[in-house]
Design an enzyme around this catalytic site. Structure first.
Site, PDB file in Angstrom:
ATOM      1  N   HIS A  76     -42.615-109.936  -6.136  1.00  0.00           N
ATOM      2  CA  HIS A  76     -41.451-109.279  -5.534  1.00  0.00           C
ATOM      3  C   HIS A  76     -40.178-109.723  -6.249  1.00  0.00           C
ATOM      4  O   HIS A  76     -39.920-110.919  -6.387  1.00  0.00           O
ATOM      5  CB  HIS A  76     -41.338-109.622  -4.043  1.00  0.00           C
ATOM      6  CG  HIS A  76     -42.257-108.807  -3.175  1.00  0.00           C
ATOM      7  ND1 HIS A  76     -42.083-108.674  -1.830  1.00  0.00           N
ATOM      8  CD2 HIS A  76     -43.355-108.079  -3.483  1.00  0.00           C
ATOM      9  CE1 HIS A  76     -43.016-107.886  -1.323  1.00  0.00           C
ATOM     10  NE2 HIS A  76     -43.809-107.519  -2.317  1.00  0.00           N
ATOM     11  N   TYR A 204     -35.218-108.718   6.076  1.00  0.00           N
ATOM     12  CA  TYR A 204     -34.696-109.668   7.077  1.00  0.00           C
ATOM     13  C   TYR A 204     -33.600-108.940   7.850  1.00  0.00           C
ATOM     14  O   TYR A 204     -32.624-108.478   7.257  1.00  0.00           O
ATOM     15  CB  TYR A 204     -34.079-110.888   6.389  1.00  0.00           C
ATOM     16  CG  TYR A 204     -35.054-111.830   5.744  1.00  0.00           C
ATOM     17  CD1 TYR A 204     -35.658-111.550   4.515  1.00  0.00           C
ATOM     18  CD2 TYR A 204     -35.391-113.038   6.363  1.00  0.00           C
ATOM     19  CE1 TYR A 204     -36.545-112.430   3.917  1.00  0.00           C
ATOM     20  CE2 TYR A 204     -36.281-113.930   5.762  1.00  0.00           C
ATOM     21  CZ  TYR A 204     -36.854-113.621   4.553  1.00  0.00           C
ATOM     22  OH  TYR A 204     -37.744-114.506   3.967  1.00  0.00           O
ATOM     23  N   PRO A 296     -38.463-121.318   9.316  1.00  0.00           N
ATOM     24  CA  PRO A 296     -39.117-120.501   8.275  1.00  0.00           C
ATOM     25  C   PRO A 296     -38.263-119.372   7.698  1.00  0.00           C
ATOM     26  O   PRO A 296     -38.702-118.689   6.785  1.00  0.00           O
ATOM     27  CB  PRO A 296     -40.343-119.947   9.000  1.00  0.00           C
ATOM     28  CG  PRO A 296     -40.052-120.075  10.441  1.00  0.00           C
ATOM     29  CD  PRO A 296     -39.138-121.232  10.599  1.00  0.00           C
ATOM     30  N   LYS A 300     -39.271-121.745   2.996  1.00  0.00           N
ATOM     31  CA  LYS A 300     -39.267-122.970   2.198  1.00  0.00           C
ATOM     32  C   LYS A 300     -40.362-123.964   2.552  1.00  0.00           C
ATOM     33  O   LYS A 300     -40.664-124.859   1.752  1.00  0.00           O
ATOM     34  CB  LYS A 300     -37.903-123.676   2.361  1.00  0.00           C
ATOM     35  CG  LYS A 300     -36.762-122.951   1.697  1.00  0.00           C
ATOM     36  CD  LYS A 300     -36.911-122.926   0.186  1.00  0.00           C
ATOM     37  CE  LYS A 300     -36.219-121.715  -0.416  1.00  0.00           C
ATOM     38  NZ  LYS A 300     -36.943-121.144  -1.527  1.00  0.00           N
ATOM     39  N   TYR A 388     -33.375-118.749  -2.562  1.00  0.00           N
ATOM     40  CA  TYR A 388     -34.600-118.136  -2.029  1.00  0.00           C
ATOM     41  C   TYR A 388     -35.724-118.199  -3.073  1.00  0.00           C
ATOM     42  O   TYR A 388     -36.876-118.515  -2.743  1.00  0.00           O
ATOM     43  CB  TYR A 388     -34.331-116.674  -1.647  1.00  0.00           C
ATOM     44  CG  TYR A 388     -35.432-116.047  -0.815  1.00  0.00           C
ATOM     45  CD1 TYR A 388     -36.547-115.459  -1.416  1.00  0.00           C
ATOM     46  CD2 TYR A 388     -35.368-116.045   0.580  1.00  0.00           C
ATOM     47  CE1 TYR A 388     -37.570-114.903  -0.656  1.00  0.00           C
ATOM     48  CE2 TYR A 388     -36.379-115.472   1.351  1.00  0.00           C
ATOM     49  CZ  TYR A 388     -37.478-114.908   0.717  1.00  0.00           C
ATOM     50  OH  TYR A 388     -38.483-114.350   1.464  1.00  0.00           O
TER      51      TYR A 388
HETATM   52  P1  FAS Z   1     -49.741-128.917   7.568  1.00  0.00           P
HETATM   53  O1  FAS Z   1     -49.184-129.114   8.934  1.00  0.00           O
HETATM   54  O2  FAS Z   1     -50.034-127.566   7.044  1.00  0.00           O
HETATM   55  O3  FAS Z   1     -51.070-129.787   7.376  1.00  0.00           O
HETATM   56  C1  FAS Z   1     -51.214-131.068   7.984  1.00  0.00           C
HETATM   57  C2  FAS Z   1     -52.698-131.307   8.207  1.00  0.00           C
HETATM   58  O4  FAS Z   1     -52.873-132.632   8.711  1.00  0.00           O
HETATM   59  C3  FAS Z   1     -53.286-130.360   9.256  1.00  0.00           C
HETATM   60  O5  FAS Z   1     -54.481-129.794   8.770  1.00  0.00           O
HETATM   61  C4  FAS Z   1     -53.558-131.265  10.449  1.00  0.00           C
HETATM   62  O6  FAS Z   1     -54.676-130.868  11.206  1.00  0.00           O
HETATM   63  C5  FAS Z   1     -53.787-132.601   9.786  1.00  0.00           C
HETATM   64  N1  FAS Z   1     -53.515-133.757  10.646  1.00  0.00           N
HETATM   65  C6  FAS Z   1     -52.516-133.901  11.550  1.00  0.00           C
HETATM   66  N2  FAS Z   1     -52.602-135.120  12.125  1.00  0.00           N
HETATM   67  C7  FAS Z   1     -53.678-135.753  11.574  1.00  0.00           C
HETATM   68  C8  FAS Z   1     -54.262-137.017  11.751  1.00  0.00           C
HETATM   69  N3  FAS Z   1     -53.760-137.898  12.632  1.00  0.00           N
HETATM   70  N4  FAS Z   1     -55.355-137.334  11.020  1.00  0.00           N
HETATM   71  C9  FAS Z   1     -55.863-136.452  10.103  1.00  0.00           C
HETATM   72  N5  FAS Z   1     -55.345-135.218   9.889  1.00  0.00           N
HETATM   73  C10 FAS Z   1     -54.257-134.886  10.619  1.00  0.00           C
HETATM   74  N6  FAS Z   1     -43.519-122.072   6.309  1.00  0.00           N
HETATM   75  C11 FAS Z   1     -43.026-121.021   5.627  1.00  0.00           C
HETATM   76  O7  FAS Z   1     -42.564-121.200   4.511  1.00  0.00           O
HETATM   77  N7  FAS Z   1     -43.075-119.764   6.177  1.00  0.00           N
HETATM   78  C12 FAS Z   1     -43.627-119.523   7.414  1.00  0.00           C
HETATM   79  O8  FAS Z   1     -43.652-118.401   7.885  1.00  0.00           O
HETATM   80  C13 FAS Z   1     -44.162-120.591   8.145  1.00  0.00           C
HETATM   81  N8  FAS Z   1     -44.756-120.389   9.363  1.00  0.00           N
HETATM   82  C14 FAS Z   1     -45.270-121.467  10.057  1.00  0.00           C
HETATM   83  C15 FAS Z   1     -45.898-121.301  11.309  1.00  0.00           C
HETATM   84  C16 FAS Z   1     -46.411-122.407  12.016  1.00  0.00           C
HETATM   85  C17 FAS Z   1     -47.067-122.201  13.367  1.00  0.00           C
HETATM   86  C18 FAS Z   1     -46.267-123.702  11.480  1.00  0.00           C
HETATM   87  C19 FAS Z   1     -46.756-124.927  12.241  1.00  0.00           C
HETATM   88  C20 FAS Z   1     -45.661-123.883  10.239  1.00  0.00           C
HETATM   89  C21 FAS Z   1     -45.166-122.757   9.510  1.00  0.00           C
HETATM   90  N9  FAS Z   1     -44.566-122.903   8.244  1.00  0.00           N
HETATM   91  C22 FAS Z   1     -44.074-121.860   7.550  1.00  0.00           C
HETATM   92  C23 FAS Z   1     -44.478-124.183   7.627  1.00  0.00           C
HETATM   93  C24 FAS Z   1     -45.838-124.479   7.017  1.00  0.00           C
HETATM   94  O9  FAS Z   1     -46.182-123.474   6.114  1.00  0.00           O
HETATM   95  C25 FAS Z   1     -45.753-125.848   6.412  1.00  0.00           C
HETATM   96  O10 FAS Z   1     -44.584-126.004   5.637  1.00  0.00           O
HETATM   97  C26 FAS Z   1     -46.963-126.188   5.594  1.00  0.00           C
HETATM   98  O11 FAS Z   1     -48.104-125.968   6.378  1.00  0.00           O
HETATM   99  C27 FAS Z   1     -46.804-127.639   5.163  1.00  0.00           C
HETATM  100  O12 FAS Z   1     -48.015-128.093   4.709  1.00  0.00           O
HETATM  101  P2  FAS Z   1     -48.493-129.591   5.011  1.00  0.00           P
HETATM  102  O13 FAS Z   1     -47.378-130.509   4.730  1.00  0.00           O
HETATM  103  O14 FAS Z   1     -49.795-129.733   4.309  1.00  0.00           O
HETATM  104  O15 FAS Z   1     -48.667-129.681   6.587  1.00  0.00           O
HETATM  105  C1  PHB Z   2     -44.340-114.673   6.094  1.00  0.00           C
HETATM  106  O1  PHB Z   2     -44.741-113.690   5.443  1.00  0.00           O
HETATM  107  O2  PHB Z   2     -45.083-115.302   6.888  1.00  0.00           O
HETATM  108  C2  PHB Z   2     -42.916-115.132   5.929  1.00  0.00           C
HETATM  109  C3  PHB Z   2     -42.154-114.609   4.915  1.00  0.00           C
HETATM  110  C4  PHB Z   2     -40.841-115.031   4.759  1.00  0.00           C
HETATM  111  C5  PHB Z   2     -40.319-115.961   5.638  1.00  0.00           C
HETATM  112  C6  PHB Z   2     -41.095-116.497   6.664  1.00  0.00           C
HETATM  113  C7  PHB Z   2     -42.405-116.068   6.816  1.00  0.00           C
HETATM  114  O3  PHB Z   2     -39.020-116.373   5.503  1.00  0.00           O
END
Ligand code: FAS
Ligand code: PHB
Length: 396
Positions: A76, A204, A296, A300, A388
């Site tokens: 994109h 957005y 989000p 980032k 971005y």
């Molecule tokens: P994660 O949270 O992905 O991974 C951590 C891992 O550690 C998990 O698998 C967990 O089960 C494990 N863990 C936790 N405690 C533990 C323990 N005590 N022992 C062993 N394992 C343990 N980012 C965006 O850019 N765009 C989005 O739209 C977006 N939507 C999101 C929606 C949700 C519901 C959430 C929670 C986050 C969202 N994010 C989004 C942010 C997300 O993408 C994170 O930035 C990304 O998952 C970060 O990756 P990790 O740092 O690996 O953490």
């Molecule tokens: C998504 O596609 O999940 C998404 C894209 C852009 C954002 C947040 C989430 O800023």
């Protein structure tokens, strides 16, 4: 008596940060073991982020897991900002010469798990009561239980990649840790639907009824979000209400293109900004959501996790292969320099595009003025575009 295990790097968490770090260390010949609290099936089913910066794509290429991403990811060159139905395109290619790739975090996770399994490397999932200890010694350990057995994992480094609700950050003594937090008065209700996106690029939308985001996972799968009350249960948002709000928060031409397909996933995401400093304590290092959270809006979260790991992998390889601790000693400062710029951008995008609860007319007027300025100023559009698409990745 606990069963004794050993590795060089104990990685806690098999999200994108832990899996990517494990893959980069493996390719550098550094033994590592991943402990994951949840069943791997749960990890692989998570629907999270969708936008990859070019620098994140480079790191995934370095990890040898970008082949499907290049085949299936959508390049994109811009996004659209909609303000009360009027739209302006932010042209990344013209303003920065860069683009983003639309490729779900779910797919990145699948690719990393597949690479790890192909290499015959362990992910010890369903690991319970994970507890890093002796972090100020040069032989830290991670205690945990799994399938009824007690384990003691000896290592040289513990990488806390266990997300915001993990255990590792809490193992840094409170007097050595400084945290910064901002919780927003709204959340996002997100759905996934097998429906053609309303536009070729992400939209957005700011509106008096609240924010909406029209994203996608493929030309036939839409990822859609509406601003909601942070305490809303998903039950408060039947599909009919979601689509009604999406249509009302964007111009009529896009609203008319909204295919109201049944949602196949629905969740509420809380919105917070959070940073923990430093991202290291003795032989414990933090990466990804374990150290920082962004709302989000700026896409980032996943990209910051990849950027942390790109720096951390280099630091650990130098330290464990050559005994050179210089980059490891600088890791927290190098990572936080990028984290805080992403925190600023994510806070700015969130403040710019969401409808805040009544009560601050001055703030509301500033918000409308900033939106108008964005639509009129190429300089302002360039600021949005370069943040971005991702700032240059400093690796040392
Ligand atoms: P994660 O949270 O992905 O991974 C951590 C891992 O550690 C998990 O698998 C967990 O089960 C494990 N863990 C936790 N405690 C533990 C323990 N005590 N022992 C062993 N394992 C343990 N980012 C965006 O850019 N765009 C989005 O739209 C977006 N939507 C999101 C929606 C949700 C519901 C959430 C929670 C986050 C969202 N994010 C989004 C942010 C997300 O993408 C994170 O930035 C990304 O998952 C970060 O990756 P990790 O740092 O690996 O953490
Ligand atoms: C998504 O596609 O999940 C998404 C894209 C852009 C954002 C947040 C989430 O800023």
């Amino acid at each position: 008596m606990a069963k004794q295990l050993s590795t060089r790097v104990a990685i806690v968490g098999s999200g994108p940060a832990g899996l990517l770090l494990g893959q980069l260390l493996f390719r550098a010949g550094i033994d590592n073991l991943i402990l994951e609290r949840r069943p791997l099936s749960r990890v692989l089913a998570r629907i999270r982020a969708g936008v990859l910066e070019e620098s994140t794509v480079r790191v995934l290429e370095e990890a040898g897991v970008a082949e499907r991403l290049h085949r299936e990811g959508l390049v994109h060159d811009g996004i659209e900002i909609s303000v009360c139905g009027e739209r302006r395109r932010i042209d990344f290619a013209t303003l920065t010469g860069k683009h983003v790739v639309i490729y779900g975090q779910t797919e990145v996770t699948k690719d990393l798990v597949a690479a790890r399994e192909a290499a015959g490397l362990p992910i010890l999932d369903e690991a319970r009561d994970v507890l890093p200890v002796d972090l100020e010694s040069d032989r830290p350990k991670v205690l945990f239980r799994r399938h009824g057995e007690e384990f003691e994992l000896a290592c040289e480094i513990v990488a806390g990649c266990d997300g915001f609700h993990g255990v590792c950050r809490s193992r840094i003594p409170a007097e050595r840790l400084k945290t910064f937090e901002r919780v927003y008065p709204f959340g996002w209700l997100g759905i996934l639907a097998h429906a053609r996106p309303v536009s070729d690029e992400l939209v957005y939308a700011y509106s008096e009824r609240g924010f909406a985001l029209f994203s996608m996972r493929s030309p036939t799968v839409s990822r859609l979000y509406v601003q909601c009350d942070p305490n809303d249960p998903v039950e408060a948002w039947p599909d009919s209400r979601v689509y009604e709000e999406l249509a009302a928060r964007v111009g009529s031409d896009l609203a008319a293109r909204l295919e109201r397909a049944p949602s196949v996933e629905k969740s509420v995401t809380q919105m917070r900004s959070f940073v923990a400093e430093p991202m290291r304590f003795g032989r414990l290092v933090l990466a990804g959501d374990a150290a920082h959270i962004v709302p989000p809006t700026g896409a980032k979260g996943l990209n910051l996790a990849a950027a942390d790991v790109a720096v951390l992998a280099r630091a650990l390889i130098a330290f464990l292969r050559e005994g050179d601790a210089r980059l490891l000693d600088r890791y927290s400062d190098v990572a936080l320099a990028r984290v805080w710029k992403a925190e600023r951008f994510s806070w700015w995008m969130t403040s710019l595009l969401h409808k805040f609860p009544e009560g601050d007319p001055f703030r509301d007027r500033l918000q409308r003025a900033e939106l108008e300025y964005l639509f009129q100023s190429e300089a302002m559009q360039k600021v949005l575009a370069e943040n971005y698409t991702g700032l240059p990745l400093a690796l040392s």
